[in-house]
Design a protein around this motif. Structure first.
Motif, short mmCIF file in Angstrom:
data_model
loop_
_atom_site.label_atom_id
_atom_site.label_comp_id
_atom_site.label_asym_id
_atom_site.label_seq_id
_atom_site.Cartn_x
_atom_site.Cartn_y
_atom_site.Cartn_z
N UNK A 35 0.75 -1.25 0.00
CA UNK A 35 0.00 0.00 0.00
C UNK A 35 0.78 1.29 0.00
N UNK A 36 2.10 1.25 -0.11
CA UNK A 36 2.86 2.50 -0.20
C UNK A 36 2.54 3.16 -1.54
N UNK A 37 2.35 4.44 -1.53
CA UNK A 37 2.00 5.19 -2.74
C UNK A 37 3.07 5.02 -3.81
N UNK A 46 9.79 8.28 -5.91
CA UNK A 46 10.73 9.25 -5.35
C UNK A 46 11.90 8.54 -4.68
N UNK A 47 11.59 7.51 -3.88
CA UNK A 47 12.64 6.76 -3.18
C UNK A 47 13.58 6.07 -4.16
N UNK A 48 13.03 5.58 -5.27
CA UNK A 48 13.86 4.90 -6.26
C UNK A 48 14.71 5.87 -7.07
N UNK A 49 14.33 7.15 -7.03
CA UNK A 49 15.08 8.16 -7.78
C UNK A 49 14.75 8.18 -9.26
N UNK A 50 13.56 7.67 -9.61
CA UNK A 50 13.17 7.71 -11.02
C UNK A 50 12.92 9.15 -11.45
#
Length: 102
Positions: free
Chosen positions: A40-42, A48-52
């Motif tokens: 369920x994480x947006x 954003x966390x992956x840096x895409x």
């Protein structure tokens, strides 16, 4: 960088010693993304966390892991208006908004 293969060689050695399947560091990135999205994480936050560069990159690669949009929409509508909807056998006390929501 004086030892460009040091990380990869150390990783491979650790995997062999631990007798794990042949994982690479990028496999862990995919695993983390899968776990985050299926819990369920947006997708915007994961992107954003992956840096895409764009959320489109994340959606194209991992969009199938997000909660089905129709099911999510149904859940939101049911939670929001469900208590106001008529159920079989229930008669509203007064004619009003309850009748509109049926």
């Amino acid at each position: 960088m004086p030892y460009p293969d040091l990380l990869r060689k150390s990783w491979d050695r650790a995997i062999r010693r631990l007798e794990l399947p042949a994982y690479n560091p990028h496999d862990l990135r995919h695993k983390w993304t899968t776990v985050a999205l299926t819990n369920g994480v947006s997708i915007h936050e994961v992107s954003r966390w992956l840096g895409h560069r764009s959320v489109k990159v994340t959606v194209d690669r991992y969009g199938h892991l997000t909660q089905d949009s129709q099911e999510r929409c149904r859940q939101v509508v049911e939670t929001t208006v469900g208590p106001h909807m008529l159920t079989p056998g229930r008669v509203p006390a007064a004619r009003g908004a309850d009748l509109v929501l049926t």
